[in-house]
Structures are given as structure tokens and as C-alpha cells.
Motif scaffolding. Sequence first.
Motif, mmCIF file in Angstrom:
data_model
loop_
_atom_site.group_PDB
_atom_site.id
_atom_site.type_symbol
_atom_site.label_atom_id
_atom_site.label_comp_id
_atom_site.label_asym_id
_atom_site.label_seq_id
_atom_site.Cartn_x
_atom_site.Cartn_y
_atom_site.Cartn_z
ATOM 1 N N ALA A 14 0.850 -1.329 -0.019
ATOM 2 C CA ALA A 14 -0.044 0.160 -0.046
ATOM 3 C C ALA A 14 0.716 1.425 -0.052
ATOM 4 O O ALA A 14 1.894 1.416 0.734
ATOM 5 C CB ALA A 14 -0.911 0.031 1.162
ATOM 6 N N GLY A 15 0.448 2.121 -0.909
ATOM 7 C CA GLY A 15 1.309 3.543 -0.880
ATOM 8 C C GLY A 15 2.040 3.345 -2.205
ATOM 9 O O GLY A 15 2.884 4.311 -2.399
ATOM 10 N N SER A 17 3.619 2.400 -6.244
ATOM 11 C CA SER A 17 3.105 2.762 -7.545
ATOM 12 C C SER A 17 3.493 1.502 -8.722
ATOM 13 O O SER A 17 4.217 0.676 -8.326
ATOM 14 C CB SER A 17 4.030 3.838 -7.996
ATOM 15 N N ARG A 67 -4.872 9.783 -8.122
ATOM 16 C CA ARG A 67 -4.042 8.779 -7.792
ATOM 17 C C ARG A 67 -3.465 8.017 -9.000
ATOM 18 O O ARG A 67 -2.260 7.731 -9.274
ATOM 19 C CB ARG A 67 -4.354 7.557 -7.133
ATOM 20 N N ASN A 84 -0.244 5.396 -8.566
ATOM 21 C CA ASN A 84 0.285 5.784 -7.390
ATOM 22 C C ASN A 84 -0.631 5.737 -6.307
ATOM 23 O O ASN A 84 -1.592 5.566 -6.227
ATOM 24 C CB ASN A 84 0.761 7.373 -7.684
ATOM 25 N N SER A 85 -0.175 5.831 -5.078
ATOM 26 C CA SER A 85 -0.621 5.740 -3.759
ATOM 27 C C SER A 85 -1.586 4.572 -3.946
ATOM 28 O O SER A 85 -2.982 4.926 -3.696
ATOM 29 C CB SER A 85 -1.123 7.099 -3.480
ATOM 30 N N GLU A 87 -3.753 1.358 -3.229
ATOM 31 C CA GLU A 87 -4.561 1.030 -1.850
ATOM 32 C C GLU A 87 -4.907 -0.615 -2.153
ATOM 33 O O GLU A 87 -5.147 -0.901 -3.307
ATOM 34 C CB GLU A 87 -5.654 1.828 -1.763
ATOM 35 N N ASP A 90 -7.672 -1.422 -4.626
ATOM 36 C CA ASP A 90 -6.948 -1.329 -6.134
ATOM 37 C C ASP A 90 -6.633 -2.828 -6.584
ATOM 38 O O ASP A 90 -6.669 -2.908 -7.795
ATOM 39 C CB ASP A 90 -5.874 -0.715 -6.411
#
Length: 124
Positions: A14-15, A17, A67, A84-85, A87, A90
Amino acid sequence: QVQLTESGGGFVQAGGSLRLSCAASGGTSNTYSLGWFRQAPGKEREFVSFISRSGDNIDYADSVKGRFTISRDNAKSTVYLQMNSLEPEDTAVYLCAVKVRIGTLVDVSRYAYWGQGTQVTVSS
């Protein structure tokens, strides 16, 4: 016959890319209006992003705005999805497809020539 090939998926925390690619081959043109969708286990396929042939028209699902960034390189017949970012929500198989019918961008039935998809897994 247009063929789309996705790549770039993987496992990320998580976080983190990832950048997905959707390469087009075959057909009568190297440029198409393309959409990215995703499908998680047990869920319906959902719209993620869209880019027109020229790149002038772009749209995103609310859940990824700010994101994810979609772009294209027509010289390479490739559309990219920079994520990006990331979670855990996703996590899904990400697929690209050509928009072949006029109408709403988020409607799966407006698209054809689906790729095989690339798995994205985001751990918490």
C-alpha cells in the motif's frame, strides 16, 4: 483484428506505484480510443480510466482520481496507466479495451477487443 496486450502488473505494498501498459497491434490503425477497466474476484468489471485517440479527452473513475494518470504514446501504439498511492482496494485484474460504440465511457458494452489482463495485488 486488433489485439491488445497488457503488462506491468505485480505485487506492491500500500502506498506504492505501478505503471501498466496496453500495447495495440493488428487492425487498420495504430491509434484507438482506449479504456482501462478492472475486475476483482466476485465483482463486476468496473471502469477505471479512458483516453481518446488524440489524448485530448481523458476521464477517470472517482475512486482513482488524483492517484492514477492515463497517457499514450501513439508512435508506440501504447497506452499507459500510472498508478500511485495504491490501496488494497485497487487489487484486481486490470484490462484494456477499445471503445467501439458511441456512448457513456463507463459502459463495458461500449468496448471490444479486450486484452487478457494483468494482475495487480496491493498488500496492506
